[in-house]
Scaffold this active site. Sequence first.
Site, PDB file in Angstrom:
ATOM      1  N   SER A 204       0.820  -1.216   0.000  1.00  0.00           N
ATOM      2  CA  SER A 204       0.000   0.000   0.000  1.00  0.00           C
ATOM      3  C   SER A 204       0.848   1.257   0.000  1.00  0.00           C
ATOM      4  CB  SER A 204      -0.869   0.037   1.269  1.00  0.00           C
ATOM      5  OG  SER A 204      -1.784  -1.008   1.285  1.00  0.00           O
TER       6      SER A 204
ATOM      7  N   ASN B 161      -2.906   6.054  -1.689  1.00  0.00           N
ATOM      8  CA  ASN B 161      -2.859   6.144  -0.230  1.00  0.00           C
ATOM      9  C   ASN B 161      -2.220   7.432   0.278  1.00  0.00           C
ATOM     10  OD1 ASN B 161      -4.321   3.860   0.313  1.00  0.00           O
ATOM     11  ND2 ASN B 161      -2.542   2.550  -0.059  1.00  0.00           N
TER      12      ASN B 161
ATOM     13  N   GLU C   5      -3.136   0.345  -9.459  1.00  0.00           N
ATOM     14  CA  GLU C   5      -1.980   1.232  -9.670  1.00  0.00           C
ATOM     15  C   GLU C   5      -0.806   0.331 -10.061  1.00  0.00           C
ATOM     16  OE1 GLU C   5      -1.819   5.078  -6.858  1.00  0.00           O
ATOM     17  OE2 GLU C   5      -1.919   3.234  -5.715  1.00  0.00           O
TER      18      GLU C   5
ATOM     19  N   HIS D  48      -0.744  -2.643  -7.434  1.00  0.00           N
ATOM     20  CA  HIS D  48      -1.532  -2.282  -6.253  1.00  0.00           C
ATOM     21  C   HIS D  48      -3.023  -2.354  -6.550  1.00  0.00           C
ATOM     22  CE1 HIS D  48      -2.600   0.933  -3.013  1.00  0.00           C
ATOM     23  NE2 HIS D  48      -2.727  -0.287  -2.547  1.00  0.00           N
TER      24      HIS D  48
HETATM   25  N1  CAA Z   1     -15.609  -9.030  -1.494  1.00  0.00           N
HETATM   26  C1  CAA Z   1     -16.113  -9.309  -2.714  1.00  0.00           C
HETATM   27  N2  CAA Z   1     -17.212  -8.704  -3.213  1.00  0.00           N
HETATM   28  C2  CAA Z   1     -17.824  -7.793  -2.430  1.00  0.00           C
HETATM   29  C3  CAA Z   1     -17.352  -7.468  -1.141  1.00  0.00           C
HETATM   30  C4  CAA Z   1     -16.196  -8.132  -0.675  1.00  0.00           C
HETATM   31  N3  CAA Z   1     -15.652  -7.863   0.530  1.00  0.00           N
HETATM   32  N4  CAA Z   1     -18.183  -6.533  -0.611  1.00  0.00           N
HETATM   33  C5  CAA Z   1     -19.131  -6.277  -1.540  1.00  0.00           C
HETATM   34  N5  CAA Z   1     -18.911  -7.024  -2.633  1.00  0.00           N
HETATM   35  C6  CAA Z   1     -19.694  -7.029  -3.868  1.00  0.00           C
HETATM   36  C7  CAA Z   1     -21.126  -7.456  -3.636  1.00  0.00           C
HETATM   37  O1  CAA Z   1     -21.274  -8.855  -3.724  1.00  0.00           O
HETATM   38  C8  CAA Z   1     -21.848  -6.776  -4.768  1.00  0.00           C
HETATM   39  O2  CAA Z   1     -21.637  -7.536  -5.945  1.00  0.00           O
HETATM   40  P1  CAA Z   1     -22.715  -7.622  -7.115  1.00  0.00           P
HETATM   41  O3  CAA Z   1     -22.670  -6.288  -7.780  1.00  0.00           O
HETATM   42  O4  CAA Z   1     -22.196  -8.725  -7.956  1.00  0.00           O
HETATM   43  O5  CAA Z   1     -24.022  -7.881  -6.494  1.00  0.00           O
HETATM   44  C9  CAA Z   1     -21.076  -5.456  -4.945  1.00  0.00           C
HETATM   45  O6  CAA Z   1     -19.804  -5.675  -4.325  1.00  0.00           O
HETATM   46  C10 CAA Z   1     -21.770  -4.309  -4.256  1.00  0.00           C
HETATM   47  O7  CAA Z   1     -21.955  -4.690  -2.911  1.00  0.00           O
HETATM   48  P2  CAA Z   1     -23.172  -4.263  -1.988  1.00  0.00           P
HETATM   49  O8  CAA Z   1     -24.364  -3.932  -2.838  1.00  0.00           O
HETATM   50  O9  CAA Z   1     -23.359  -5.271  -0.901  1.00  0.00           O
HETATM   51  O10 CAA Z   1     -22.636  -3.012  -1.203  1.00  0.00           O
HETATM   52  P3  CAA Z   1     -22.219  -1.595  -1.697  1.00  0.00           P
HETATM   53  O11 CAA Z   1     -23.021  -1.124  -2.830  1.00  0.00           O
HETATM   54  O12 CAA Z   1     -22.194  -0.820  -0.431  1.00  0.00           O
HETATM   55  O13 CAA Z   1     -20.729  -1.776  -2.220  1.00  0.00           O
HETATM   56  C11 CAA Z   1     -18.416  -1.646  -1.820  1.00  0.00           C
HETATM   57  C12 CAA Z   1     -19.714  -2.338  -1.434  1.00  0.00           C
HETATM   58  C13 CAA Z   1     -18.122  -1.902  -3.283  1.00  0.00           C
HETATM   59  C14 CAA Z   1     -17.334  -2.271  -0.956  1.00  0.00           C
HETATM   60  C15 CAA Z   1     -18.574  -0.106  -1.568  1.00  0.00           C
HETATM   61  O14 CAA Z   1     -19.012   0.115  -0.252  1.00  0.00           O
HETATM   62  C16 CAA Z   1     -17.313   0.662  -1.795  1.00  0.00           C
HETATM   63  O15 CAA Z   1     -16.956   0.980  -2.919  1.00  0.00           O
HETATM   64  N6  CAA Z   1     -16.587   0.993  -0.685  1.00  0.00           N
HETATM   65  C17 CAA Z   1     -15.341   1.720  -0.774  1.00  0.00           C
HETATM   66  C18 CAA Z   1     -14.226   0.758  -1.098  1.00  0.00           C
HETATM   67  C19 CAA Z   1     -12.907   1.446  -1.211  1.00  0.00           C
HETATM   68  O16 CAA Z   1     -12.762   2.646  -1.059  1.00  0.00           O
HETATM   69  N7  CAA Z   1     -11.884   0.631  -1.475  1.00  0.00           N
HETATM   70  C20 CAA Z   1     -10.524   1.120  -1.535  1.00  0.00           C
HETATM   71  C21 CAA Z   1      -9.909   0.934  -0.182  1.00  0.00           C
HETATM   72  S1  CAA Z   1      -8.253   1.556  -0.130  1.00  0.00           S
HETATM   73  C22 CAA Z   1      -7.363   0.364  -0.863  1.00  0.00           C
HETATM   74  O17 CAA Z   1      -7.829  -0.677  -1.235  1.00  0.00           O
HETATM   75  C23 CAA Z   1      -5.910   0.643  -1.026  1.00  0.00           C
HETATM   76  C24 CAA Z   1      -5.046   0.377   0.146  1.00  0.00           C
HETATM   77  O18 CAA Z   1      -3.843   0.131  -0.114  1.00  0.00           O
HETATM   78  C25 CAA Z   1      -5.479   0.454   1.541  1.00  0.00           C
HETATM   79  P1  NAD Z   2      -4.104  -9.473   5.833  1.00  0.00           P
HETATM   80  O1  NAD Z   2      -3.659  -9.228   7.223  1.00  0.00           O
HETATM   81  O2  NAD Z   2      -5.555  -9.727   5.548  1.00  0.00           O
HETATM   82  O3  NAD Z   2      -3.296 -10.710   5.190  1.00  0.00           O
HETATM   83  C1  NAD Z   2      -1.903 -10.803   5.196  1.00  0.00           C
HETATM   84  C2  NAD Z   2      -1.549 -12.288   5.025  1.00  0.00           C
HETATM   85  O4  NAD Z   2      -0.135 -12.380   4.775  1.00  0.00           O
HETATM   86  C3  NAD Z   2      -1.864 -13.131   6.241  1.00  0.00           C
HETATM   87  O5  NAD Z   2      -2.630 -14.253   5.866  1.00  0.00           O
HETATM   88  C4  NAD Z   2      -0.478 -13.543   6.762  1.00  0.00           C
HETATM   89  O6  NAD Z   2      -0.455 -14.820   7.366  1.00  0.00           O
HETATM   90  C5  NAD Z   2       0.325 -13.522   5.480  1.00  0.00           C
HETATM   91  N1  NAD Z   2       1.772 -13.409   5.672  1.00  0.00           N
HETATM   92  C6  NAD Z   2       2.438 -12.618   6.541  1.00  0.00           C
HETATM   93  N2  NAD Z   2       3.776 -12.782   6.398  1.00  0.00           N
HETATM   94  C7  NAD Z   2       3.952 -13.699   5.418  1.00  0.00           C
HETATM   95  C8  NAD Z   2       5.080 -14.293   4.802  1.00  0.00           C
HETATM   96  N3  NAD Z   2       6.323 -13.970   5.175  1.00  0.00           N
HETATM   97  N4  NAD Z   2       4.882 -15.211   3.819  1.00  0.00           N
HETATM   98  C9  NAD Z   2       3.641 -15.541   3.419  1.00  0.00           C
HETATM   99  N5  NAD Z   2       2.523 -14.990   3.971  1.00  0.00           N
HETATM  100  C10 NAD Z   2       2.679 -14.097   4.953  1.00  0.00           C
HETATM  101  O7  NAD Z   2      -3.597  -8.221   4.987  1.00  0.00           O
HETATM  102  P2  NAD Z   2      -4.214  -7.584   3.641  1.00  0.00           P
HETATM  103  O8  NAD Z   2      -5.214  -6.572   4.032  1.00  0.00           O
HETATM  104  O9  NAD Z   2      -4.561  -8.690   2.731  1.00  0.00           O
HETATM  105  O10 NAD Z   2      -2.939  -6.789   3.114  1.00  0.00           O
HETATM  106  C11 NAD Z   2      -1.887  -7.447   2.431  1.00  0.00           C
HETATM  107  C12 NAD Z   2      -1.061  -6.442   1.671  1.00  0.00           C
HETATM  108  O11 NAD Z   2      -1.910  -5.741   0.728  1.00  0.00           O
HETATM  109  C13 NAD Z   2      -0.400  -5.349   2.533  1.00  0.00           C
HETATM  110  O12 NAD Z   2       0.825  -4.983   1.960  1.00  0.00           O
HETATM  111  C14 NAD Z   2      -1.414  -4.212   2.433  1.00  0.00           C
HETATM  112  O13 NAD Z   2      -0.822  -2.956   2.678  1.00  0.00           O
HETATM  113  C15 NAD Z   2      -1.832  -4.333   0.979  1.00  0.00           C
HETATM  114  N6  NAD Z   2      -3.146  -3.766   0.663  1.00  0.00           N
HETATM  115  C16 NAD Z   2      -4.146  -3.820   1.555  1.00  0.00           C
HETATM  116  C17 NAD Z   2      -5.382  -3.278   1.232  1.00  0.00           C
HETATM  117  C18 NAD Z   2      -6.527  -3.339   2.202  1.00  0.00           C
HETATM  118  O14 NAD Z   2      -7.510  -2.624   2.018  1.00  0.00           O
HETATM  119  N7  NAD Z   2      -6.468  -4.136   3.237  1.00  0.00           N
HETATM  120  C19 NAD Z   2      -5.591  -2.709  -0.026  1.00  0.00           C
HETATM  121  C20 NAD Z   2      -4.522  -2.695  -0.955  1.00  0.00           C
HETATM  122  C21 NAD Z   2      -3.295  -3.215  -0.585  1.00  0.00           C
END
Ligand code: CAA
Ligand code: NAD
Length: 281
Positions: free
Chosen positions: A118, A189, A151, A139
């Site tokens: 991330s 991020n 990304e 990503h």
């Molecule tokens: N896994 C798989 N599919 C999922 C799911 C999950 N955890 N959650 C929801 N879905 C699917 C549902 O099954 C549904 O699919 P269909 O269209 O086939 O029916 C669809 O997504 C829409 O779901 P819902 O109608 O139940 O709910 P919603 O309309 O509220 O949408 C959401 C759910 C798509 C998650 C929406 O809330 C959303 O877009 N949230 C924001 C997500 C976001 O910002 N993600 C980025 C996070 S940051 C990141 O990822 C980067 C990082 O490095 C941290």
């Molecule tokens: P998570 O905690 O759900 O899963 C991480 C997994 O990695 C666990 O099952 C753990 O046992 C395994 N693991 C740890 N060390 C390991 C190793 N040395 N070898 C093999 N497996 C190992 O975490 P996540 O949310 O799936 O995030 C995973 C990666 O994806 C991170 O780098 C996170 O920043 C990135 N990411 C997360 C998100 C998010 O929304 N959670 C979105 C985009 C990217």
Amino acid sequence: MVSNVGVIGAGQMGAGIAQVCAAIGKKVILCDIKQEFVDKGIQTITRNLERSVSKERIDETDMKNTLGNVNTTLELSDLSNCDIIIEAIVENMDIKKKLFSDLGHICNDNTILASNTSSIPIGILAKASGRSEKVVGMHFMNPVPVMKLVEVIRAKSTSDLTFDTTFNLAKDLSKVPVLVNDFPGFVSNRILLPMLNEAMFCVMEGVAEPKAIDTVMKLGMSHPMGPLTLADFIGLDTCLAIMEVLHRDFNDDKYRPCPLLKEMVEQGKLGKKSGEGFYKY
Ligand code: CAA
Ligand code: NAD
């Protein structure tokens, strides 16, 4: 051309990545450190596919084929002949560096090493691997099966072939790849996490209750999830790790992690995955 995909880490991201690759016919090997984590990843994939079957998006045969394309292992060496390995383990620089170093020794010369990190600069992982032209950022966004963006992060050392193969794989997955240069937190991020962190400061300072903050951002800004729901969904440990990378690498206090975030992670409140974060699950 990518036929064999290794995915390391069977958590919420790794399971999703394995699922979408298997769904388009790639042979996937999903690797984690314990059998229970691998089993949980397979359960997540199965649940997602069952939901798609119940919504008639796919049929039982598609589900069977997708699951049939996913093998699992606890041995990194089983991934040595993959065309690409997508790493999705815990967001910890030292643990990822060690893994990239191991992969650099284990894999055949052509294997692309992609990280789903991330925030950690890809150049650091590239250097650790000892084969920096083969390393790239891939990503995905959470939830992987739903979100369109990938990304694709190009480090200075990433070769054209590595970049193009990864970019094209994202397209084959029906995602929209976007080229991003190698900076901490990339684009997604660097912009998202300071907003989530600020929402946490609002909770800590008593500006409003979590539900009220989320309602403001959902109804006021049309965000699909409020920032605290989203932070719980991402995982508060991952949110903290990202803020720490931004804070350290930019050396700018505007990225200081909210003390409440640190406290919650110390208490094991990691959000949805641990059953409690800003909300209870
Ligand atoms: N896994 C798989 N599919 C999922 C799911 C999950 N955890 N959650 C929801 N879905 C699917 C549902 O099954 C549904 O699919 P269909 O269209 O086939 O029916 C669809 O997504 C829409 O779901 P819902 O109608 O139940 O709910 P919603 O309309 O509220 O949408 C959401 C759910 C798509 C998650 C929406 O809330 C959303 O877009 N949230 C924001 C997500 C976001 O910002 N993600 C980025 C996070 S940051 C990141 O990822 C980067 C990082 O490095 C941290
Ligand atoms: P998570 O905690 O759900 O899963 C991480 C997994 O990695 C666990 O099952 C753990 O046992 C395994 N693991 C740890 N060390 C390991 C190793 N040395 N070898 C093999 N497996 C190992 O975490 P996540 O949310 O799936 O995030 C995973 C990666 O994806 C991170 O780098 C996170 O920043 C990135 N990411 C997360 C998100 C998010 O929304 N959670 C979105 C985009 C990217």
